[in-house]
Design a protein around this motif. Structure first.
Motif, mmCIF file in Angstrom:
data_model
loop_
_atom_site.group_PDB
_atom_site.id
_atom_site.type_symbol
_atom_site.label_atom_id
_atom_site.label_comp_id
_atom_site.label_asym_id
_atom_site.label_seq_id
_atom_site.Cartn_x
_atom_site.Cartn_y
_atom_site.Cartn_z
ATOM 1 N N TRP A 159 0.885 -1.168 0.000
ATOM 2 C CA TRP A 159 0.000 0.000 0.000
ATOM 3 C C TRP A 159 0.920 1.214 0.000
ATOM 4 O O TRP A 159 1.572 1.486 1.002
ATOM 5 C CB TRP A 159 -0.899 0.041 1.240
ATOM 6 C CG TRP A 159 -1.823 -1.113 1.398
ATOM 7 C CD1 TRP A 159 -1.695 -2.137 2.284
ATOM 8 C CD2 TRP A 159 -3.018 -1.381 0.664
ATOM 9 N NE1 TRP A 159 -2.740 -3.019 2.141
ATOM 10 C CE2 TRP A 159 -3.558 -2.582 1.153
ATOM 11 C CE3 TRP A 159 -3.679 -0.718 -0.379
ATOM 12 C CZ2 TRP A 159 -4.733 -3.133 0.651
ATOM 13 C CZ3 TRP A 159 -4.842 -1.275 -0.870
ATOM 14 C CH2 TRP A 159 -5.360 -2.455 -0.355
ATOM 15 N N LYS A 160 1.017 1.901 -1.113
ATOM 16 C CA LYS A 160 1.875 3.086 -1.225
ATOM 17 C C LYS A 160 0.972 4.319 -1.165
ATOM 18 O O LYS A 160 0.399 4.748 -2.158
ATOM 19 C CB LYS A 160 2.675 3.075 -2.524
ATOM 20 C CG LYS A 160 3.613 4.238 -2.642
ATOM 21 C CD LYS A 160 4.421 4.179 -3.919
ATOM 22 C CE LYS A 160 5.356 5.367 -3.974
ATOM 23 N NZ LYS A 160 6.071 5.421 -5.246
ATOM 24 N N THR A 161 0.857 4.885 0.033
ATOM 25 C CA THR A 161 -0.008 6.042 0.234
ATOM 26 C C THR A 161 0.687 7.287 -0.317
ATOM 27 O O THR A 161 1.855 7.529 -0.031
ATOM 28 C CB THR A 161 -0.314 6.229 1.737
ATOM 29 O OG1 THR A 161 -0.897 5.020 2.232
ATOM 30 C CG2 THR A 161 -1.254 7.388 1.965
ATOM 31 N N GLU A 162 -0.049 8.060 -1.113
ATOM 32 C CA GLU A 162 0.493 9.294 -1.691
ATOM 33 C C GLU A 162 -0.088 10.537 -1.030
ATOM 34 O O GLU A 162 0.591 11.535 -0.893
ATOM 35 C CB GLU A 162 0.237 9.298 -3.204
ATOM 36 C CG GLU A 162 0.984 8.162 -3.893
ATOM 37 C CD GLU A 162 0.629 7.996 -5.353
ATOM 38 O OE1 GLU A 162 -0.455 8.449 -5.787
ATOM 39 O OE2 GLU A 162 1.443 7.393 -6.076
ATOM 40 N N LYS A 163 -1.370 10.474 -0.631
ATOM 41 C CA LYS A 163 -2.036 11.600 0.020
ATOM 42 C C LYS A 163 -2.869 11.067 1.167
ATOM 43 O O LYS A 163 -3.433 9.985 1.048
ATOM 44 C CB LYS A 163 -2.948 12.342 -0.965
ATOM 45 C CG LYS A 163 -2.205 13.057 -2.054
ATOM 46 C CD LYS A 163 -3.185 13.764 -2.969
ATOM 47 C CE LYS A 163 -2.419 14.424 -4.114
ATOM 48 N NZ LYS A 163 -3.289 15.078 -5.054
ATOM 49 N N PRO A 164 -2.983 11.741 2.264
ATOM 50 C CA PRO A 164 -2.487 13.080 2.562
ATOM 51 C C PRO A 164 -0.994 13.106 2.907
ATOM 52 O O PRO A 164 -0.373 14.155 2.803
ATOM 53 C CB PRO A 164 -3.329 13.524 3.754
ATOM 54 C CG PRO A 164 -3.711 12.267 4.444
ATOM 55 C CD PRO A 164 -3.788 11.223 3.367
ATOM 56 N N PHE A 165 -0.412 11.959 3.302
ATOM 57 C CA PHE A 165 1.010 11.913 3.641
ATOM 58 C C PHE A 165 1.639 10.703 2.969
ATOM 59 O O PHE A 165 1.103 9.597 3.070
ATOM 60 C CB PHE A 165 1.205 11.802 5.166
ATOM 61 C CG PHE A 165 0.500 12.864 5.939
ATOM 62 C CD1 PHE A 165 0.981 14.162 5.967
ATOM 63 C CD2 PHE A 165 -0.667 12.574 6.628
ATOM 64 C CE1 PHE A 165 0.312 15.153 6.669
ATOM 65 C CE2 PHE A 165 -1.347 13.561 7.332
ATOM 66 C CZ PHE A 165 -0.851 14.858 7.352
ATOM 67 N N PRO A 166 2.763 10.891 2.294
ATOM 68 C CA PRO A 166 3.388 9.747 1.633
ATOM 69 C C PRO A 166 4.009 8.760 2.624
ATOM 70 O O PRO A 166 4.645 9.151 3.598
ATOM 71 C CB PRO A 166 4.469 10.393 0.757
ATOM 72 C CG PRO A 166 4.712 11.734 1.332
ATOM 73 C CD PRO A 166 3.481 12.140 2.073
ATOM 74 N N SER A 167 3.759 7.481 2.368
ATOM 75 C CA SER A 167 4.385 6.384 3.111
ATOM 76 C C SER A 167 4.050 5.100 2.368
ATOM 77 O O SER A 167 3.160 5.082 1.516
ATOM 78 C CB SER A 167 3.883 6.310 4.554
ATOM 79 O OG SER A 167 2.549 5.873 4.591
ATOM 80 N N SER A 168 4.753 4.036 2.695
ATOM 81 C CA SER A 168 4.457 2.729 2.105
ATOM 82 C C SER A 168 4.379 1.696 3.210
ATOM 83 O O SER A 168 5.189 1.712 4.139
ATOM 84 C CB SER A 168 5.545 2.326 1.103
ATOM 85 O OG SER A 168 5.548 3.189 -0.004
ATOM 86 N N THR A 169 3.413 0.816 3.091
ATOM 87 C CA THR A 169 3.260 -0.291 4.009
ATOM 88 C C THR A 169 3.282 -1.566 3.183
ATOM 89 O O THR A 169 2.549 -1.683 2.195
ATOM 90 C CB THR A 169 1.930 -0.185 4.772
ATOM 91 O OG1 THR A 169 1.898 1.058 5.475
ATOM 92 C CG2 THR A 169 1.766 -1.328 5.753
ATOM 93 N N ILE A 170 4.137 -2.506 3.596
ATOM 94 C CA ILE A 170 4.264 -3.768 2.878
ATOM 95 C C ILE A 170 4.044 -4.901 3.872
ATOM 96 O O ILE A 170 4.678 -4.952 4.924
ATOM 97 C CB ILE A 170 5.654 -3.887 2.223
ATOM 98 C CG1 ILE A 170 5.884 -2.709 1.260
ATOM 99 C CG2 ILE A 170 5.800 -5.229 1.503
ATOM 100 C CD1 ILE A 170 7.313 -2.519 0.834
ATOM 101 N N LEU A 171 3.149 -5.797 3.529
ATOM 102 C CA LEU A 171 2.870 -6.973 4.339
ATOM 103 C C LEU A 171 3.323 -8.195 3.556
ATOM 104 O O LEU A 171 2.838 -8.437 2.451
ATOM 105 C CB LEU A 171 1.369 -7.067 4.636
ATOM 106 C CG LEU A 171 0.888 -8.270 5.416
ATOM 107 C CD1 LEU A 171 1.397 -8.226 6.850
ATOM 108 C CD2 LEU A 171 -0.633 -8.336 5.400
ATOM 109 N N THR A 172 4.292 -8.926 4.095
ATOM 110 C CA THR A 172 4.724 -10.182 3.490
ATOM 111 C C THR A 172 4.275 -11.316 4.397
ATOM 112 O O THR A 172 3.668 -11.073 5.443
ATOM 113 C CB THR A 172 6.262 -10.238 3.308
ATOM 114 O OG1 THR A 172 6.881 -10.370 4.586
ATOM 115 C CG2 THR A 172 6.784 -8.993 2.594
ATOM 116 N N LYS A 173 4.613 -12.548 4.049
ATOM 117 C CA LYS A 173 4.214 -13.692 4.868
ATOM 118 C C LYS A 173 4.915 -13.701 6.218
ATOM 119 O O LYS A 173 4.441 -14.312 7.161
ATOM 120 C CB LYS A 173 4.487 -14.988 4.119
ATOM 121 C CG LYS A 173 3.585 -15.146 2.927
ATOM 122 C CD LYS A 173 3.900 -16.390 2.154
ATOM 123 C CE LYS A 173 3.033 -16.436 0.907
ATOM 124 N NZ LYS A 173 3.362 -17.546 0.045
ATOM 125 N N SER A 174 6.041 -12.997 6.322
ATOM 126 C CA SER A 174 6.788 -13.057 7.582
ATOM 127 C C SER A 174 7.149 -11.701 8.179
ATOM 128 O O SER A 174 7.722 -11.642 9.255
ATOM 129 C CB SER A 174 8.081 -13.856 7.379
ATOM 130 O OG SER A 174 8.899 -13.209 6.427
#
Length: 185
Positions: free
Chosen positions: A44-59
């Motif tokens: 999930w690469k959030t662009e607005k309102p604030f940029p950040s990325s969240t990555i969920l893998t199996k571990s």
């Protein structure tokens, strides 16, 4: 056939709108960005309102902050994380049996063009955080056959809170780019 069709394309990407609602908030909170669903996990690469990325893998759970710094949390010894990661993986890998380990699939409705189903947690660890998950999508035609596409996922928590992901502008492909592969490492 719904679950096997969701896994027909190893990589699904597009844009999302996330809407969080809570009785404690005067109005829903929204964010926008890009997503990738693949065998390695979800981005999930959030662009607005604030940029950040969240990555969920199996571990692991990876958070990439606007300055590029990466926080990695190992979830392999956390039963709640493991259950959620397995559930997410099951939805997009086409493994109905694996999904049914943690959830009861109910309220499945389908028409010629749309479908909706509800997942209710069996696992006590998941039930602490999630009351139910509603998935909805559409049936699309391509040159050789029909295939299913996920349009929204709404997670209902306790006390009337929910988070809905509306998925737009989806594209389907066979593999990640080299840059995308690095994000999941």
């Amino acid at each position: 056939s719904l679950f096997s069709s969701l896994s027909d394309f190893p990589v699904t990407s597009g844009n999302f709108i996330q809407t969080k609602t809570s009785p404690k908030l005067k109005r829903p909170l929204q964010s926008w960005g890009k997503f990738i669903f693949c065998e390695q996990g979800i981005l999930w690469k959030t662009e607005k309102p604030f940029p950040s990325s969240t990555i969920l893998t199996k571990s692991s759970f990876i958070k990439i902050l606007p300055d590029g710094s990466k926080n990695v949390s190992d979830g392999s010894s956390n039963p709640v994380f493991e259950s959620v990661a397995q559930t997410v993986s099951s939805i997009f890998s086409g493994s109905k049996e694996s999904l049914e380990t943690f959830f009861t699939i109910s309220d499945f409705k389908s028409t010629q063009n749309q479908w909706i189903l509800t997942l209710t947690p069996k696992d006590a660890n998941i039930a602490l955080a999630i009351q139910k998950i509603e998935l909805s999508g559409e049936v699309k035609e391509n040159s050789s056959a029909n295939f299913q596409s996920l349009n929204s996922m709404e997670i209902f928590q306790k006390e009337g809170e929910s988070t809905k992901y509306s998925l737009k502008d989806k594209s389907f492909r066979q593999e990640l780019t080299d840059d995308e592969k690095k994000l999941f490492q």
